[in-house]
Write a protein that holds these residues in place. Structure first.
Motif, PDB file in Angstrom:
ATOM      1  N   ALA A   1     -18.992  20.405 -12.287  1.00 58.37           N
ATOM      2  CA  ALA A   1     -19.774  20.636 -11.065  1.00 58.37           C
ATOM      3  C   ALA A   1     -18.867  21.078  -9.922  1.00 58.37           C
ATOM      4  O   ALA A   1     -19.227  21.968  -9.137  1.00 58.37           O
ATOM      5  CB  ALA A   1     -20.538  19.372 -10.696  1.00 58.37           C
ATOM      6  N   ASP A   2     -17.701  20.456  -9.800  1.00 59.58           N
ATOM      7  CA  ASP A   2     -16.740  20.855  -8.760  1.00 59.58           C
ATOM      8  C   ASP A   2     -16.351  22.324  -8.936  1.00 59.58           C
ATOM      9  O   ASP A   2     -16.341  23.098  -7.974  1.00 59.58           O
ATOM     10  CB  ASP A   2     -15.470  19.998  -8.850  1.00 59.58           C
TER      11      ASP A   2
ATOM     12  N   ALA B   1     -16.305  23.919   3.276  1.00 60.54           N
ATOM     13  CA  ALA B   1     -17.339  23.799   2.247  1.00 60.54           C
ATOM     14  C   ALA B   1     -16.777  23.348   0.905  1.00 60.54           C
ATOM     15  O   ALA B   1     -17.512  22.799   0.079  1.00 60.54           O
ATOM     16  CB  ALA B   1     -18.070  25.129   2.082  1.00 60.54           C
ATOM     17  N   ILE B   2     -15.479  23.568   0.678  1.00 56.43           N
ATOM     18  CA  ILE B   2     -14.869  23.172  -0.602  1.00 56.43           C
ATOM     19  C   ILE B   2     -13.642  22.297  -0.398  1.00 56.43           C
ATOM     20  O   ILE B   2     -12.862  22.088  -1.313  1.00 56.43           O
ATOM     21  CB  ILE B   2     -14.507  24.405  -1.453  1.00 56.43           C
TER      22      ILE B   2
ATOM     23  N   ALA C   1     -17.890  24.705 -10.605  1.00 56.48           N
ATOM     24  CA  ALA C   1     -19.028  25.599 -10.372  1.00 56.48           C
ATOM     25  C   ALA C   1     -19.246  25.821  -8.882  1.00 56.48           C
ATOM     26  O   ALA C   1     -19.558  26.942  -8.447  1.00 56.48           O
ATOM     27  CB  ALA C   1     -20.282  25.018 -11.016  1.00 56.48           C
ATOM     28  N   ARG C   2     -19.058  24.771  -8.090  1.00 57.27           N
ATOM     29  CA  ARG C   2     -19.244  24.912  -6.640  1.00 57.27           C
ATOM     30  C   ARG C   2     -18.172  25.805  -6.023  1.00 57.27           C
ATOM     31  O   ARG C   2     -18.458  26.631  -5.159  1.00 57.27           O
ATOM     32  CB  ARG C   2     -19.247  23.525  -5.988  1.00 57.27           C
TER      33      ARG C   2
ATOM     34  N   SER D   1     -18.953  29.385  -7.080  1.00 52.20           N
ATOM     35  CA  SER D   1     -20.111  29.900  -6.337  1.00 52.20           C
ATOM     36  C   SER D   1     -19.710  30.289  -4.924  1.00 52.20           C
ATOM     37  O   SER D   1     -20.135  31.337  -4.406  1.00 52.20           O
ATOM     38  CB  SER D   1     -21.218  28.837  -6.313  1.00 52.20           C
ATOM     39  N   TYR D   2     -18.886  29.461  -4.299  1.00 49.89           N
ATOM     40  CA  TYR D   2     -18.439  29.772  -2.935  1.00 49.89           C
ATOM     41  C   TYR D   2     -17.596  31.041  -2.916  1.00 49.89           C
ATOM     42  O   TYR D   2     -17.749  31.885  -2.027  1.00 49.89           O
ATOM     43  CB  TYR D   2     -17.649  28.587  -2.380  1.00 49.89           C
TER      44      TYR D   2
END
Length: 642
Positions: free
Chosen positions: A92-93, A158-159, A95-96, A99-100
């Protein structure tokens, strides 16, 4: 392939390292590079994002168990995929983050370890993403152009809970190869006559290695076997079979150099055993190529039937990180060494971040990036070795020089990185016994293996020939980290030191006068380096073959010989024990703390000499660590599970 390189080698001034940083008002007058202005927005650049570990405390505990006899997970090393699942970034990390990046028009390659994401893009994209401004520079030293941020880059909010370190955005040559040539005494009108003063252990009779030369300055891996009791392993057929060593380096090389060296000294080796992995496009054939030749020749000479992986990358910030990340994530090598590095303090915020105070020793460079990679290596059972440097206790002197005139820097007590990281074994340097004479002076002798520092030569010249200054010329790196705290395996070791007081990096600005750039912490309970030392003094140094350096070379030394020698020794121990050795440090400190020194010890204390500040002693000292090895005895302990 993903990856790239070893620590900051700055043969220029510190101003080059920090050129363009607006906080460093002193840089404009000291820099050896010209700021050519903002880089074009469409100029390409590379960045590696180091992702935050999960459950780091549990990871460190598991590592301790893998090398502690009787523990539940003793020698139960993890695979790369197991590391990724248990301690790397989650799916999940990742993928985020991806995506960013896609939203910014970027994509990243993720290492199987889930520890890093490699991104290629344009300067314009990275300027926006990391709130920075990348500039182009031209080096005064060699006219080379490079780019680097003029403003410290920021992880996007955001990350920021996933990304720990931004490595890259710079393609400046940053790291130094840690090998040294014997001083050019001929230029001083001195004739140097050297002979063996004492016989090393095992250097005569049936125990002597047939590939040894016995000549100081022309030693081979055979002499190393004689000095450090490796021959009993060879007699048992332990030659590295089934083991793989890796070299992480910042220059490409000619593999034929290594095969020529082994052939010329009469050493039988496994054929076709060198595999090259060019990370981030690979390193260049350049002035550092001799270092790569040394590393391959020494590690592969000590373990003549081990396979050899050579991970070479460009000498840039992300290059070194990427090469190590690749070597560890591939998880093919049982042991890995590197002979490149630079002062630990060059990573500190005080020298890199706009507005940082001169006491800010937080990491604004790659110390955390290397640390995460080294933790992965340790839990996978990969033994790591790094040269501790060749500037003695003052690691900046070979980078910056030192003096009292305008434009000079002070020389604080400092250590080298990545050798200062607690999850890598720091390779220090000694001088083995020999006799010498210079000019018309009398014959003098080093009668016992000593901490390497060339003050013994300086004293000789000052007394018998003519005054000279060798302070910045050479000595085994060692001292106290002011970033990494004392690791658990050094807590009960006699001789561990704290950092000294009143240590500062000061620049004597020609226009503004003395400017304090960094005040180092006093009495800091830090990681002590080195851990283990072997012969590194060029005066008792080695032969090596390098096409770039003109073929056969003699009178060469430095801790860059010691790191690959330990790498080769680890390969022998891996064959002998039947398993990976893992992180050496907790094991060797436990052996020394419990059994001490003596006839059956795995170590010989180094009681004489100094590295310009730290002196030899009958216990641990930051000149030579816990001492030199008796490899045959170490092998017995490891096979017994001590």
């Amino acid at each position: 392939m993903f990856a790239t390189l070893h620590r900051k080698s700055l043969s220029m001034s510190l101003g080059v390292l920090l050129a363009g940083a607006s906080a460093c008002t002193w840089a404009a007058s000291t820099t050896a590079a010209v700021d050519a202005g903002a880089a074009p927005a469409n100029q390409t650049a590379q960045v590696t994002l180091i992702l935050k570990l999960h459950n780091q405390a549990a990871l460190e505990d598991y590592i301790r168990q893998t090398v502690t006899p009787g523990s539940a997970h003793y020698q139960q090393f993890l695979s790369t995929s197991q590391f990724a699942q248990q301690y790397g970034a989650t799916n999940a990390d990742i993928a985020r983050v991806q995506s960013y990046l896609r939203a910014q028009g970027l994509s990243g390659e993720v290492l199987p370890s889930h520890l890093a994401v490699r991104i290629s893009g344009t300067v314009g994209q990275f300027n926006q993403l990391f709130q920075t401004s990348v500039h182009n520079y031209v080096s005064h030293e060699n006219g080379r152009g490079f780019h680097k941020p003029a403003i410290h880059p920021q992880v996007p909010s955001a990350i920021s809970d996933v990304v720990d370190v931004i490595s890259g955005l710079s393609n400046e040559n940053l790291y130094r190869a840690h090998h040294v040539s014997a001083p050019a005494f001929a230029a001083l009108g001195a004739a140097n006559a050297k002979t063996n003063a004492l016989s090393a252990k095992g250097s005569s009779g049936a125990s002597s290695n047939p590939t040894a030369s016995g000549i100081p300055g022309e030693y081979t891996v055979g002499d190393v076997a004689n000095f450090y009791d490796i021959n009993p392993l060879y007699k048992r057929g332990v030659v590295g079979k089934g083991s793989t060593v890796a070299i992480v380096t910042l220059s490409n090389f000619y593999p034929s150099d290594a095969t020529t060296y082994w052939s010329d000294i009469g050493l039988a080796t496994k054929p076709n055993r060198i595999t090259q992995v060019h990370v981030d496009g690979g390193g260049a054939i350049d002035g550092g190529s001799g270092e790569t030749s040394i590393d391959v020749e020494q590690s592969g000479g000590i373990a003549p039937y081990a396979n050899i992986m050579v991970y070479d990358a460009p000498n840039t910030q992300s290059g070194y990180v990427d090469a190590f990340a690749q070597a560890v994530s591939d998880n093919v090598a049982d042991s890995i060494s590197t002979s490149w590095g630079g002062p630990e303090i060059f990573d500190f915020a005080a020298l890199n971040v706009n507005g940082a105070s001169d006491t800010d020793t937080t990491d604004a460079g790659d110390l955390r990036a290397f640390h995460a990679i080294f933790l992965e290596a340790a839990v996978q059972g990969q033994s790591l070795f790094a040269a501790a440097g060749d500037s003695g206790a003052y690691d900046t002197v070979r980078e910056l020089g030192t003096g009292t005139g305008a434009g000079d820097f002070t020389a604080p007590l400092t250590v080298d990185a990545p050798a200062s990281d607690p999850y890598i074994t720091a390779a220090g340097g000694t001088t083995t016994p020999y006799s010498y004479a210079f000019g018309n002076g009398p014959v003098a002798s080093i009668t016992q293996e000593s901490v390497w520092g060339w003050d013994y030569i300086q004293n000789y010249f000052d007394t018998y020939v003519q005054p000279i200054n060798l302070f910045s010329s050479g000595g085994g790196g060692g001292g106290v980290s002011v970033y990494w705290h004392t690791p658990f395996y050094q807590l009960f070791t006699n001789g561990i030191r704290r950092s000294e007081p009143n240590q500062s990096l000061v620049y004597n600005d020609p226009s503004a006068g003395p400017t304090t750039l960094l005040k180092l912490p006093s009495h800091f309970a830090g990681r002590n380096v080195p851990d283990i030392s072997l012969n590194a003094d060029p005066e008792t140094g080695y032969l090596y073959v390098s096409t770039v350096d003109g073929g056969l070379n003699s009178g060469e030394g430095g801790t860059s010989f010691v790191a690959p020698q330990l790498n080769g020794i680890s390969a022998l121990l891996r064959q002998s024990t039947g398993h990976r050795i893992g992180l050496w440090n907790p094991q060797v400190y436990a052996l020394q703390n419990i059994f001490g020194y003596g006839s059956f010890s795995a170590f010989r204390s180094i009681r004489a000499g100094d590295n310009w500040f730290y002196h030899g002693a009958p216990h641990y000292n930051p000149g030579a660590g816990i001492g030199a090895l008796d490899v045959a005895n170490l092998d017995v302990f490891l096979r017994s599970g001590f």
